[in-house]
Scaffold this active site. Structure first.
Site, PDB file in Angstrom:
ATOM      1  N   GLU A 110      40.179  42.583  34.271  1.00 38.19           N
ATOM      2  CA  GLU A 110      41.045  41.444  33.923  1.00 38.19           C
ATOM      3  C   GLU A 110      40.373  40.081  34.047  1.00 38.19           C
ATOM      4  O   GLU A 110      40.879  39.171  34.724  1.00 38.19           O
ATOM      5  CB  GLU A 110      42.331  41.489  34.754  1.00 38.19           C
TER       6      GLU A 110
ATOM      7  N   GLU B  72      45.482  50.465  33.632  1.00 38.89           N
ATOM      8  CA  GLU B  72      46.597  50.090  34.504  1.00 38.89           C
ATOM      9  C   GLU B  72      47.867  50.000  33.679  1.00 38.89           C
ATOM     10  O   GLU B  72      47.849  49.505  32.542  1.00 38.89           O
ATOM     11  CB  GLU B  72      46.383  48.717  35.176  1.00 38.89           C
TER      12      GLU B  72
HETATM   13  C1  BGP Z   1      46.700  43.624  37.711  1.00 40.62           C
HETATM   14  C2  BGP Z   1      45.554  43.820  38.666  1.00 40.62           C
HETATM   15  C3  BGP Z   1      45.814  44.789  39.771  1.00 40.62           C
HETATM   16  C4  BGP Z   1      47.230  44.843  40.263  1.00 40.62           C
HETATM   17  C5  BGP Z   1      48.263  44.748  39.143  1.00 40.62           C
HETATM   18  C6  BGP Z   1      49.678  44.592  39.591  1.00 40.62           C
HETATM   19  O1  BGP Z   1      46.652  42.318  37.239  1.00 40.62           O
HETATM   20  O2  BGP Z   1      44.407  44.245  37.972  1.00 40.62           O
HETATM   21  O3  BGP Z   1      44.869  44.550  40.759  1.00 40.62           O
HETATM   22  O4  BGP Z   1      47.459  44.033  41.328  1.00 40.62           O
HETATM   23  O5  BGP Z   1      47.961  43.713  38.253  1.00 40.62           O
HETATM   24  O6  BGP Z   1      49.933  43.250  39.886  1.00 40.62           O
HETATM   25  P1  BGP Z   1      50.658  42.792  41.194  1.00 40.62           P
HETATM   26  O7  BGP Z   1      49.923  43.434  42.305  1.00 40.62           O
HETATM   27  O8  BGP Z   1      50.551  41.318  41.201  1.00 40.62           O
HETATM   28  O9  BGP Z   1      52.050  43.272  41.080  1.00 40.62           O
END
Ligand code: BGP
Length: 472
Positions: A166, A371
């Protein structure tokens, strides 16, 4: 398009799950690990924990991998903490850190789980940060040397490599994530200079991978999501087009084609944000070629034409730190057609399909989702976690993969977030994503015991039937 008969998932489809080092491992200073920008963070949103212990996976990886095997995972996407391998970012290699990932990877391979390795997931070494971080071109060299160590150590074990997780979110929301800092006058220009350096680092790491490991496959891992126009007013459609170029295609065009998207570049120039490009940079960018595109998807975004004032800005749900909209460029809008999760994030399975189609349409490279998932306040009661809302979310999104496959999109894997409960990037431990519950509270570590959630059993039978049980 509706199909009478959907395509089946390919027999070798990589049913997986994801984590990242700083969110799951803990042991933030164990065995010679250096501090990262995440460890150096002193401020966290009210009521949320730091990442020092996380899910204690560093000490419990064998137990966790045994659970992943029981879950039936074909693949596991994890990240390596740069600061375990090279504690100060560009100095000596830390053998104990290297050994940890050998042990983890060996454990996975022994259980028949394909490792998918992310080299850098938000946790830049603090020492490099203090020398200017990504604004300093020396960080590019440091990243390439770090990738060389990874290829040398794990190259005969790991086939799938991801460069940077990301990058677009680090540039657009770096303050919330705690990664790419820049302040004051010239802040955005500085960020886009950092961005340019990350592109160079990524391109060189991809080229080096192909040189050192001809059998390996490597790709970028941005967060990509389709942008909707709030209405069919052509001005809204233009704003959506602009934002799509700046949020999504800027990142994939650089990774795949090695060139700046013209519309995104025009935005950078118009605002005085364009990075300095040194002689030879464009050749470096062109020489880095991915074998596939990995991307993270949570939800689409809806935008309208800018009104040119602060009303363009919209806070995402309960998430005060993420603001949508940019004055003069686009306006953050609500999508009345979409339900929201407990944190106010839109839930948009069909948007997942349009996103897959759009990426495939543009680049014709095989896709893997690294993800996708639902953050929720799960409750452990009598040794069970009834997370049927997560099952619904995952089912609806996996159905869209099957539709995209039927549309003709090539998708070879799906690694939802997350394999196991971990610490949210900026919303603490109570925001859970995993198939496996980890017994800890925000500030009380309890016993960190692992418990399989209902979604664990559901995903296991889905994998077991290679997606066939979706129809039941
Ligand atoms: C993405 C990231 C992850 C993870 C996910 C969920 O942006 O790559 O590391 O954290 O989001 O987001 P959050 O943890 O803010 O709910």
């Amino acid at each position: 398009m509706k199909f009478k008969q959907l395509k089946e998932f390919p027999a070798d489809f990589l049913w997986g799950a994801s984590t990242s080092a700083y969110q799951v491992e803990g042991a933030w200073d164990a065995d010679g690990k250096g501090p990262s920008v995440i460890d150096a963070r002193t401020e966290f949103p009210a009521g949320t924990t730091d990442f020092k212990v996380a899910a204690d996976h560093y000490n419990r990886y064998a137990e966790d991998v045994a659970l992943f095997a029981e879950l039936g995972l074909k693949a596991y996407r994890f990240s390596v903490a740069w600061t375990r391998i090279i504690p100060d970012g560009d100095g000596a290699v830390n053998q104990k850190g290297v050994d940890f990932y050998h042990n983890l990877i060996d454990e996975l391979l022994e259980k028949g789980i394909e490792p998918i390795l992310t080299m850098y997931h938000f946790d830049l070494p603090q020492v490099l940060h203090e020398r200017g971080g990504w604004a300093n071109p020396a960080t590019v060299d440091a990243f390439v040397e770090y990738s060389r160590v990874l290829y040398r150590e794990y190259g005969n074990k790991v086939k799938y490599w991801l460069t940077i997780n990301e990058q677009n979110m680090m540039i657009l929301h770096g303050d919330a994530i705690g990664t790419t800092h820049a302040g004051g006058e010239g802040r955005k220009r500085d960020l886009y200079q950092q961005n340019h350096h990350m592109f160079l680092a990524q391109a060189r790491a991809m080229a080096l991978c192909h040189d050192q490991l001809p059998e390996a496959k490597i790709g970028p891992a941005p967060n990509i999501s389709n942008i909707y126009a709030a209405s069919c007013d052509p001005e809204d459609v233009l704003a959506a087009d602009d934002w799509n170029a700046i949020r999504n295609w800027l990142y994939l065009d650089l990774a795949v084609r090695g060139s700046y998207h013209p519309l995104a570049w025009a935005y950078l120039v118009e605002n005085g944000y364009e990075p300095t490009i040194q002689d030879g940079d464009l050749d470096v960018l062109k020489a880095g070629r991915p074998d596939f595109i990995a991307f993270n998807y949570y939800a689409t975004q809806t935008v309208g034409a800018s009104r040119g004032d602060a009303t363009d800005l919209k806070i995402r749900g309960s998430d005060q730190q993420i603001v949508r909209g940019e004055i003069g460029l686009y306006r953050g809008e609500d999508n009345p057609h979409l339900p929201k999760n407990a944190f106010g994030w839109d839930i948009d399975p069909a948007g997942f399909r349009t996103t897959m189609r759009a990426i495939w349409d543009r680049y014709r490279l095989p896709l893997i989702i690294t993800e996708n998932g639902l953050g929720a306040f799960d409750k452990l009661e009598n040794g069970r976690v009834h997370d049927d809302y997560r099952i619904d979310y995952l089912r609806q999104h996996i159905e869209q993969i099957q539709l995209a496959l039927s549309d003709g999109v090539e998708v070879f894997g799906y690694c939802p977030w997350a394999a196991i409960d971990l610490i949210s990037t900026h919303q603490g431990a109570a925001k859970r994503y995993g198939f496996i519950h980890v017994n800890r509270d925000e500030f009380d570590l309890l016993d960190l015991k692992r418990t399989k959630k209902d979604s664990f059993f559901w995903y296991r039978s889905l994998i077991d039937s290679n997606g066939g049980s979706l129809q039941q």
